[in-house]
Structure formats: C-alpha cells, structure tokens
Write a protein that holds these residues in place. Sequence first.
Motif, PDB file in Angstrom:
ATOM      1  N   THR A  65      -1.742 -10.821   3.056  1.00 51.50           N
ATOM      2  CA  THR A  65      -1.892  -9.717   1.862  1.00 51.50           C
ATOM      3  C   THR A  65      -0.874 -10.093   0.880  1.00 51.50           C
ATOM      4  N   ASN A 256       6.053  -3.486   5.666  1.00 58.02           N
ATOM      5  CA  ASN A 256       5.144  -2.779   4.756  1.00 58.02           C
ATOM      6  C   ASN A 256       4.995  -4.128   3.761  1.00 58.02           C
ATOM      7  N   ILE A 258       3.909  -4.769  -0.128  1.00 61.04           N
ATOM      8  CA  ILE A 258       3.975  -3.901  -1.494  1.00 61.04           C
ATOM      9  C   ILE A 258       3.505  -4.790  -2.772  1.00 61.04           C
ATOM     10  N   GLY A 274      -2.607   3.125  -1.188  1.00 60.61           N
ATOM     11  CA  GLY A 274      -2.809   2.195   0.129  1.00 60.61           C
ATOM     12  C   GLY A 274      -3.596   2.735   1.092  1.00 60.61           C
ATOM     13  N   CYS A 293      -6.807  -0.843   2.945  1.00 60.95           N
ATOM     14  CA  CYS A 293      -6.034  -1.788   2.418  1.00 60.95           C
ATOM     15  C   CYS A 293      -6.683  -2.481   1.375  1.00 60.95           C
ATOM     16  N   ALA A 296      -7.058  -0.569  -1.986  1.00 58.35           N
ATOM     17  CA  ALA A 296      -5.797  -0.420  -2.736  1.00 58.35           C
ATOM     18  C   ALA A 296      -5.555  -1.296  -3.498  1.00 58.35           C
ATOM     19  N   ARG A 315       1.707   0.957  -7.551  1.00 60.39           N
ATOM     20  CA  ARG A 315       1.884   0.373  -6.178  1.00 60.39           C
ATOM     21  C   ARG A 315       0.655   0.303  -5.288  1.00 60.39           C
ATOM     22  N   ALA A 316       0.133  -0.694  -4.831  1.00 58.57           N
ATOM     23  CA  ALA A 316      -0.540  -0.844  -3.610  1.00 58.57           C
ATOM     24  C   ALA A 316       0.452  -1.090  -2.567  1.00 58.57           C
ATOM     25  N   VAL A 317       0.297  -0.262  -1.495  1.00 61.89           N
ATOM     26  CA  VAL A 317       1.298  -0.596  -0.348  1.00 61.89           C
ATOM     27  C   VAL A 317       0.389  -0.436   0.987  1.00 61.89           C
ATOM     28  N   MET A 318       0.580  -1.569   1.780  1.00 59.30           N
ATOM     29  CA  MET A 318       0.048  -1.983   2.825  1.00 59.30           C
ATOM     30  C   MET A 318       1.040  -1.331   3.990  1.00 59.30           C
ATOM     31  N   TRP A 319       1.054  -0.076   4.533  1.00 56.90           N
ATOM     32  CA  TRP A 319       1.799   0.395   5.564  1.00 56.90           C
ATOM     33  C   TRP A 319       1.590  -0.219   6.885  1.00 56.90           C
ATOM     34  N   GLU A 348      -4.142   7.827  -0.083  1.00 57.27           N
ATOM     35  CA  GLU A 348      -4.468   6.971   0.936  1.00 57.27           C
ATOM     36  C   GLU A 348      -5.863   7.089   1.214  1.00 57.27           C
TER      37      GLU A 348
END
Length: 453
Positions: A65, A256, A258, A274, A293, A296, A315-319, A348
């Motif tokens: 990612t 994470n 980002i 995200g 994901c 996002a 921001r695209a966030v992959m937690w 989310e």
Amino acid sequence: MKKFLLATVFLPMMAFGQNHEANLRKIYDTELSAGHTYDNLRYLCKVIGNRLAGSPGAAASVEWTKQLMESYDFDTVYLQPVMVPHWERGGKDVVKIVNSVKHGTVELNALALGNTRGTGAKGLVGQVIEVKSIPELMAMGEKVRGKIVFFNGPMDPKLIDTFQAYGGANAQRSSGAAEASKLGAIGTLVRSLSNTINEFPHTGNQRYNPDFPEIPALAISTADAELLSELLADQADLNVYLESYGEMKSEKLSYNVIGEIRGTEKPEEIIAVGGHLDSWDVGEGAHDDGAGCMQAIEVLRLYKQLGWKPKRTIRAVMWMNEENGLRGGQEYARVAKEKGEKHIAGIESDSGGFLPIGFSSTGTDAQRSKLTSWSELLRPYQLWSLDRPGGGADIGPLRDQGPILIGLKPDSQRYFFYHHTEADVFEAVDQRELELVAAAMAALVYLIEQEGI
C-alpha cells in the motif's frame, strides 16, 4: 481492465470552481468509468491475502500500500510505526460432540477466537452447558464449574440494522470466556455472529481477564449451534471435545500507512479517511476491511486524476490492528495529539463494500448539522441517511481532539454472512457497489475540504 483504458495519466493539480453539483458528478463519473478501486482490491486479496497483525501478510500489505500510494504521486507517503499483538492460530481448530445418543460423534464447523490460548494436541473434553447471554451465565453460578459453556445468543433478526443486532450479541464472544472462567468453566463455545443460518464459523476477538485462567474459546457455525442446542434439549449430559492451538507471541513492530495531499488554503486542517489494513487469518479480508482501505486510497487518487487541489489537507490512512488490539488507531491519535495536529474530520469505511446508503456521525450539534445540510447534494447518489449516530473503531481515539467522526453506512444485510469467515474473499465483492462507496467517500471529503465542518 477499464482503469488501463481511461485516464491513466494524471492531470496537473489545479484549483477548481466551487460548483458542487458539477464536481460531485465528475467524481462519480470518473470513478464509475475509470476507477482503480476494484483492481487494487483484487491485488490485495488474491496476491497478498489475509493480513492478521504481526503476520507476513500484514507486513506485505504495508509495503504494497505504501508503494501503491507512491505510484499515485501523493504529496507525502509514510509509515507510522506501531507495536502490535501477534497471535497465531497454530493449527486446525476441532470441535466434536462425542457422546450423542442420536448421532454418536459429530464434528462441528469451528474456529478459535482471536487471542485465545489453545488446548494443544491433547485437547479437552467436557460436559456442555447452554446459556443465551452473560447475565444468564452469571445466574448459573457454581453450575458452570468444570464445564464447557455454550453461548447461544443469536443476533436479533427483528432489528433492521444488522450492526445493531451484532452489537447486541457481541458481548458473549468478546468477554464470554473471561466471565465463564471466573465461575470455573474449562472452555467456551460461541454461536457465530451471523444473521443467517449457515455452515461458516466466524472468528473474532475476545479478551481475557488477567486475574483468571485463560480458557479455550471457539466459535461454531450458526447451523451447528442450532444442532448442538437441539441435542442438548434431549440430552443434558452431552460432552464435547475441543482442540485448538492458538498462542499469543511477542509483540511485533508494524505500521500505519499514510498518504497525503496537502491543502492549499488551510493545510493545517486535516481530513483523515481510511480503513483498517489488517484482517483475520481466514478468508482474504475483502469486505473487512480491504474494501475500506482501497476506497480511501481512491479518494486521493481521484483528486490526482481530476487535477484538483483541495483547500484542506486530505489523508488516506491504513490503520493496523483493528481486529485484535486497535493499536493503529490509538497510535495515530496519540501522534496527532503530540504533534498538535488539527483534525476536522475522521472518516472510516469498515462496514463492507456494499451499496452505500449514507453516513453516520459523532460530533457537536453544529458539526452534525453541517453534515446533514448536504443532503440535497448527496441525495441524487442515493445517499439518504446522514443523521444517524455512529463513527468507526479506528477513528474513535481521535474523538477527544474535536473532529467529527463519520462512518460510511452501506446496506448491511449481507455483511454478517462474510464477516470474519473464510467466505470473505474478493469474489464476494460487487465491483459496482465497491466503486459507488469510493465515490461516496470522495464526494463527502470534497464537501468537507471545500466548506469545512
């Protein structure tokens, strides 16, 4: 695929007029004719596969990612370190009825719950006692000692919102073993959290009480829960054999992931959008939460493809580690607070890649009023529901910092057929519905970054 046929070269980023109707139409037209969401989800599911925190699959998804967002030339792409729990299933989970007068030995479809300590190869045999809830368990008292507690509380079929039904039944899975152990139980079985009768066992997280023994905890399919309950009604001394190999290992370093496009007018105001990159170790984590994901990432990619510069930072966030620890969401919020960042919204998508019907939210009256003020703009895209309370697990830790927390609301009727099972694979996701969610999320982000909230 269509993404290679249309608009694969990004336009230069530029300011754009504030014609909301026209710009929302551009978002939908672009995603539905030239979106990348479906093909990206295909790669995540079919090439990388499931991604339990601490596993090689999770590590591979972090690197991929990151590379994906770098290939889209987002302004900034980076990894945010976070220590995560590392649980391994370790082997095949087995549940067998061993002394049924009617059927003899019957093997049930089972999966150990996450973070569970297994029995090992020696297994465990015990008499089964059935309850429908934690309060019913507590009322049993000493009757539970030395037995295997079978939690058979179904999701309420009368509730239209299946997430509400899930919430009503979830305590038996998340804390059933801990409560049963207090009373001297030697193990637990849990009816899978599904609103249908089927053969798929559903795993999921459970938490032990550190002051009491960690007893094995396994889920069985809803069809087998019905069978076990039926047999218990006629035979109170029914015994079950459990075998599982779950083990909690040392914590691991993960991340994470980002990606960011900086705002042109108010870059200090951040919109985080995200999903959680981790999944359970069965299936491919397609609906939960590969879909969220990839959607996002697609929000930012659409801005690049359309050549738009947002007013506020997106921001695209992959937690990481939503499923069995929530460490990624907690660390993201901690770092944001430490840096003095100003999030105005956290969005989310963690309810599957199904047809979107709106957004839920948690925030001030003014924030939620602003959200519902966009009803007329979003209604042409069949986003009807904007006033329900809600949010998301990974964005929850941001709450005390003041942003509005928004959860994507899809049609939830099919979600709990796939949730936490081997059936949650790429083929279970409809391309059209997946892309409609990506467009819906991009539309909402557009309105927030243009007008604030």
